[in-house]
Design a protein around this motif. Structure first.
Motif, short mmCIF file in Angstrom:
data_model
loop_
_atom_site.label_atom_id
_atom_site.label_comp_id
_atom_site.label_asym_id
_atom_site.label_seq_id
_atom_site.Cartn_x
_atom_site.Cartn_y
_atom_site.Cartn_z
N TYR A 59 -22.13 -35.43 19.02
CA TYR A 59 -21.30 -36.52 18.52
C TYR A 59 -21.82 -37.86 19.04
N ARG A 60 -21.66 -38.87 18.19
CA ARG A 60 -22.06 -40.23 18.54
C ARG A 60 -20.87 -41.17 18.33
N THR A 67 -18.76 -39.96 15.23
CA THR A 67 -19.39 -39.24 14.12
C THR A 67 -20.04 -37.97 14.63
N LYS A 68 -19.78 -36.87 13.95
CA LYS A 68 -20.50 -35.63 14.25
C LYS A 68 -21.85 -35.70 13.54
N LEU A 69 -22.93 -35.44 14.28
CA LEU A 69 -24.27 -35.69 13.75
C LEU A 69 -24.92 -34.46 13.12
N ASN A 70 -24.60 -33.28 13.56
CA ASN A 70 -25.24 -32.07 13.01
C ASN A 70 -24.32 -31.42 11.98
N ASP A 82 -31.58 -38.03 16.68
CA ASP A 82 -30.66 -38.82 15.85
C ASP A 82 -31.48 -39.84 15.07
N THR A 84 -30.56 -41.36 12.37
CA THR A 84 -29.72 -42.37 11.73
C THR A 84 -29.34 -43.51 12.67
N TYR A 93 -23.15 -40.75 23.41
CA TYR A 93 -23.32 -39.40 22.87
C TYR A 93 -22.59 -38.40 23.75
#
Length: 624
Positions: A59-60, A67-70, A82, A84, A93
């Protein structure tokens, strides 16, 4: 719990034993966020107490928006790139997992706009001093490592005359906070063979202690002197050959003295001021050379609790003392001394400029690999080759087809065994190579360095090579020569993401190109104004798995001596391993890495692309 070794290309370790669990340090996730070429690289630990198939999500958080990234749970890795992220922004993070112990998932990493690709620790370096070797341990019980740093002023080898500056030991948090400073004083000489410092949680309360040889005038982190600070035992040659010698445990949080005992063994029994004849008779000289060669380590001699190992001498007489730290007191567990019996005298002169701790007989208890000799957990010699003194030493599952652990050792003075490869449990010589070059004195000259790392995927086991004495080329774990060219012979590091080791020499990390027999540069810390230590030894302050995934970090001083910089890889990998610091042998390797001539750490298992499973560590942790 049985320790199981399951390999595809290697033999199953048949002599499995049931042994007690070891308590090891409680660690948080160790999350780091580092700028990479195509984004921000996020990395974290899999703990040795967790299932290998633990699920992770990344998460970021930015401006209170998370935002969950995966898209899918991460099952095979403990890192995430990451792509993005905007490297000009600030992020936090954090990791979530399906583990029952959610407490470890409260760890997080902050990324600040245009962050440097290294962790910086500003130093309070005394004038005229240089940051040297470092160690790490959790001093305050928060699940994160602190740095314990040896600062050196004027330094001398044992063979050199001249006065030195007092050795200084400092402690810092990873955020740069200075914690304390200990000065060992004028009656402790500065040099690679004198100043050994051990950092570990000796009483298993979750907070590490520091152990060092001390003397009259040593000053703890609170400003308290040990012994009589008015005494000065430095002689006209700059040596210290008289006066009391102590062993002291210091508190890790404050640097305060906890307990001090007399150092075992003394220069000469029953005398604080031995004569030249007495010292020569016992140690081989009266100049302060052979008499003041000290080594240190930590070992689980009962398989459950750590003990302090401190020694004196390895060219002639050798004495090794094992101490337990209980109820804030050092208690002598046993003392091995080559002079204590006629039987023990045969083991004189077998020590190296370093030592290793490993369970070579697979009984759950550690042994002390003291160069050509291995001392069992009870203080009795397990085996010895009789080959004598050397400069380099490597212990691990170097040949997975041979049951148990193996030892690769080099010798300075034997023409028929310039290097040798032996079975750890029995001491049986599996193969050896002779020294073939004469020295100026007309004698065979032994090699100065040797290294054993898995660098060639064509051959099972670790490859071995040495420098000096006419020894040239790379050999397999079976002793077969596979190259006439040598990679650099210094240290190793896991960096690029596969299970082959990279080569670390000075400030350079390189990859051995086995097809073209050359080393390819991957990273050079000189690009970031960093320098290596200890002259021609060219070692970093430390190489260890300090945080992030299972790959190792490397720590250097800056050229101006005002900062430590810790570098961590940003190369993604699909491989997943529990943190190397939860492998018992590897963790104890970090304790002794600063001792004598620095050697790289090794795990007690074989790591290769062909390996489908590694042994689960038989450990547990307790949060302080």
């Amino acid at each position: 719990m049985k320790i199981k070794y399951i390999f595809i290309t290697s033999a199953i370790f048949l002599s499995q034993t049931i042994s007690a669990q070891r308590q090891m340090e409680y660690l948080k996730r160790g999350i780091v966020a580092i700028p990479a070429d195509s984004g921000i690289f996020v990395s974290w630990r899999l703990l040795g107490t967790e299932a290998h198939n633990t699920h992770f999500d990344v998460y970021r958080t930015e401006n209170n928006q998370t935002t969950k990234l995966n898209e899918k749970p991460l099952l095979n890795e403990t890192n995430f790139l990451d792509k993005t992220a905007d490297k000009g922004k600030n992020y936090t993070y954090f990791i979530k997992s399906n583990t029952k112990n959610q407490e470890v998932d409260q760890d997080f990493a902050k990324y600040t706009a245009n962050q440097k690709p290294y962790l910086s620790i500003p130093l309070k370096t005394p004038e005229g001093y240089t940051p040297n070797d470092a160690s790490v341990a959790d001093l305050d019980g928060d699940g994160e490592y602190e740095i314990i740093l040896h600062q050196t002023g004027r330094s001398k080898d044992n063979s050199q005359k001249g006065e030195t500056d007092p050795p200084i030991i400092q402690a810092y948090k990873l955020n740069g906070q200075f914690l304390w400073e200990i000065s060992l004083g004028k009656n402790i000489r500065e040099g690679a063979h004198y100043t050994q410092f051990l950092v570990y949680d000796l009483d298993q309360d979750g907070k590490a202690e520091i152990v060092m040889k001390t003397a009259d005038g040593s000053k703890d982190g609170k400003g308290k002197f040990i012994g009589d600070p008015t005494k000065n035992y430095v002689n006209e040659n700059g040596m210290i050959l008289s006066g009391p010698e102590f062993l002291t445990v210091f508190d890790g949080q404050t640097g305060a003295e906890i307990h001090t005992v007399n150092y075992q063994v003394p220069r000469f029994p029953g005398s604080l001021n031995p004569t030249s004849d007495e010292m020569t008779e016992t140690w081989g000289d009266a100049k302060g050379n052979r008499i003041d060669r000290f080594l240190g380590a930590v070992a689980y001699l009962d398989g459950k609790t750590p003990s302090v190992i401190m020694s004196r001498g390895y060219y002639t007489r050798t004495a090794i003392a094992a101490w337990d730290f209980k109820n804030k007191k050092l208690i002598l567990r046993w003392l091995f001394d080559t002079e204590s019996s006629e039987e023990n005298k045969q083991y004189r002169g077998q020590g190296n400029h370093n030592l290793t701790i490993a369970d070579v007989d697979n009984d759950g208890k550690d042994e002390i690999v003291f160069g050509a000799m291995t001392v069992d957990d009870d203080g009795k010699v397990l085996n010895s080759t009789g080959f004598g003194h050397g400069d380099a030493l490597h212990v691990g599952d170097l040949d997975p087809s041979n049951p148990g652990l193996e030892i690769f050792d080099i010798q300075e003075r034997f023409d028929d065994a310039g290097v040798h490869f032996r079975d750890g449990k029995t001491g049986k010589i599996l193969w050896k190579l002779p020294s073939t070059v004469y020295s100026k004195a007309g004698k065979f000259q032994g090699p100065g360095r040797g290294l054993s790392l898995n660098i060639d995927p064509r051959y099972e086991g670790s490859e071995c090579w040495a420098a000096g004495a006419g020894l040239k080329g790379v050999y397999t774990a079976k002793g077969k020569k596979i190259s006439d060219k040598n990679p650099s012979v210094n240290m190793g590091i896991y960096w690029d993401g596969d299970f082959l080791s990279e080569i670390l020499d000075g400030t350079i990390i390189s990859k051995w190109d086995w097809k073209n027999e050359k080393s390819n540069l991957i990273f050079d810390a000189k690009d970031y104004q960093c320098e290596s230590n200890n002259g021609t030894k060219k070692n970093p302050s430390l190489v260890a798995d300090l945080f992030g995934d299972w790959r190792e970090e490397v720590m250097y001083r800056t050229a101006d001596n005002q900062e430590l910089r810790i570098f961590s890889t940003t190369i993604p990998t699909k491989h997943r391993l529990y943190t190397l610091m939860h492998n018992p042998q590897y963790r104890l390797s970090i304790v002794w890495q600063n001792v004598g001539y620095n050697q790289p750490p090794h795990t007690d298992y074989y790591l290769d692309e062909s390996v489908k499973e590694i042994p689960e560590p038989n450990i547990y942790t307790v949060k302080p």
